[in-house]
Scaffold this motif. Structure first.
Motif, PDB file in Angstrom:
ATOM      1  N   ALA A  20       2.459  -9.563  27.888  1.00  0.00           N
ATOM      2  CA  ALA A  20       1.957 -10.104  26.620  1.00  0.00           C
ATOM      3  C   ALA A  20       1.818  -9.024  25.552  1.00  0.00           C
ATOM      4  N   TRP A  21       1.562  -7.809  25.955  1.00  0.00           N
ATOM      5  CA  TRP A  21       1.364  -6.728  24.982  1.00  0.00           C
ATOM      6  C   TRP A  21       2.632  -6.403  24.201  1.00  0.00           C
ATOM      7  N   ALA A  22       3.784  -6.792  24.683  1.00  0.00           N
ATOM      8  CA  ALA A  22       5.025  -6.572  23.938  1.00  0.00           C
ATOM      9  C   ALA A  22       5.038  -7.393  22.645  1.00  0.00           C
ATOM     10  N   PHE A  23       4.278  -8.493  22.636  1.00  0.00           N
ATOM     11  CA  PHE A  23       4.207  -9.369  21.466  1.00  0.00           C
ATOM     12  C   PHE A  23       2.851  -9.310  20.782  1.00  0.00           C
ATOM     13  N   PHE A  24       1.813  -9.121  21.575  1.00  0.00           N
ATOM     14  CA  PHE A  24       0.434  -9.145  21.082  1.00  0.00           C
ATOM     15  C   PHE A  24      -0.298  -7.915  21.598  1.00  0.00           C
ATOM     16  N   PRO A  25      -0.094  -6.753  20.961  1.00  0.00           N
ATOM     17  CA  PRO A  25      -0.717  -5.518  21.447  1.00  0.00           C
ATOM     18  C   PRO A  25      -2.232  -5.663  21.601  1.00  0.00           C
ATOM     19  N   CYS A  26      -2.722  -5.153  22.691  1.00  0.00           N
ATOM     20  CA  CYS A  26      -4.155  -5.159  23.011  1.00  0.00           C
ATOM     21  C   CYS A  26      -4.707  -6.549  23.278  1.00  0.00           C
ATOM     22  N   SER A  27      -3.838  -7.516  23.563  1.00  0.00           N
ATOM     23  CA  SER A  27      -4.272  -8.864  23.918  1.00  0.00           C
ATOM     24  C   SER A  27      -5.128  -8.796  25.187  1.00  0.00           C
ATOM     25  N   VAL A  28      -6.006  -9.765  25.353  1.00  0.00           N
ATOM     26  CA  VAL A  28      -6.794  -9.820  26.588  1.00  0.00           C
ATOM     27  C   VAL A  28      -6.014 -10.498  27.712  1.00  0.00           C
ATOM     28  N   MET A  29      -4.840 -11.034  27.403  1.00  0.00           N
ATOM     29  CA  MET A  29      -4.026 -11.674  28.444  1.00  0.00           C
ATOM     30  C   MET A  29      -3.505 -10.627  29.413  1.00  0.00           C
ATOM     31  N   TYR A  30      -3.596 -10.976  30.690  1.00  0.00           N
ATOM     32  CA  TYR A  30      -3.043 -10.102  31.717  1.00  0.00           C
ATOM     33  C   TYR A  30      -1.559  -9.895  31.467  1.00  0.00           C
ATOM     34  N   ARG A  31      -1.070  -8.721  31.801  1.00  0.00           N
ATOM     35  CA  ARG A  31       0.361  -8.440  31.763  1.00  0.00           C
ATOM     36  C   ARG A  31       0.860  -8.655  33.189  1.00  0.00           C
ATOM     37  N   PHE A  32       1.089  -9.927  33.517  1.00  0.00           N
ATOM     38  CA  PHE A  32       1.300 -10.346  34.900  1.00  0.00           C
ATOM     39  C   PHE A  32       2.430  -9.610  35.604  1.00  0.00           C
ATOM     40  N   GLY A  33       3.533  -9.387  34.931  1.00  0.00           N
ATOM     41  CA  GLY A  33       4.650  -8.687  35.560  1.00  0.00           C
ATOM     42  C   GLY A  33       4.441  -7.192  35.583  1.00  0.00           C
ATOM     43  N   VAL A  34       4.063  -6.618  34.454  1.00  0.00           N
ATOM     44  CA  VAL A  34       3.864  -5.174  34.340  1.00  0.00           C
ATOM     45  C   VAL A  34       2.799  -4.695  35.327  1.00  0.00           C
ATOM     46  N   GLN A  35       1.738  -5.471  35.469  1.00  0.00           N
ATOM     47  CA  GLN A  35       0.645  -5.081  36.350  1.00  0.00           C
ATOM     48  C   GLN A  35       0.875  -5.493  37.808  1.00  0.00           C
ATOM     49  N   GLY A  36       1.998  -6.144  38.080  1.00  0.00           N
ATOM     50  CA  GLY A  36       2.312  -6.546  39.446  1.00  0.00           C
ATOM     51  C   GLY A  36       1.448  -7.679  39.974  1.00  0.00           C
TER      52      GLY A  36
END
Length: 109
Positions: A63-79
């Protein structure tokens, strides 16, 4: 593949121990959703073209690729979810046959 099995995606989307998407997003036909993130109600109306699939997949992946510092988990990046699991969630959100798109959201007016 950008879209998998919507049934598996529904299990992931609505599982508090896995993706827990409904806690932040309104639109689930299973749980009353939250309002931290944007409503996903009627998300499937965006269509099935590859651009919509790719955008949806990439937002879930990072999500940070589109919304930097979003509270949404980065599901793929974070595994937190595998690429295949993310594709299942994409299908749940977009497939016109999905419960997400054929049943009303809990709490919908």
């Amino acid at each position: 593949r950008l879209m998998g099995d919507w049934r598996k995606g529904g299990e992931i989307f609505n599982d508090i121990r896995r993706a827990n998407c409904f806690s932040c997003h309104f639109g689930s036909p299973v749980h009353l959703g939250g309002d931290v993130g944007p409503s996903l109600e009627k998300y499937g109306e965006r269509g099935l073209d590859e651009a919509v699939q790719r955008y949806t997949y990439e937002v879930i992946y990072n999500a940070w690729a589109f919304f930097p510092c979003s509270v949404m988990y980065r599901f793929g990046v974070q595994g937190l979810l595998t690429p295949e699991e993310i594709a299942h969630v994409v299908a749940y959100l977009l497939d016109p046959e999905s419960d997400f798109n054929t049943k009303p959201a809990v709490g919908a007016r």
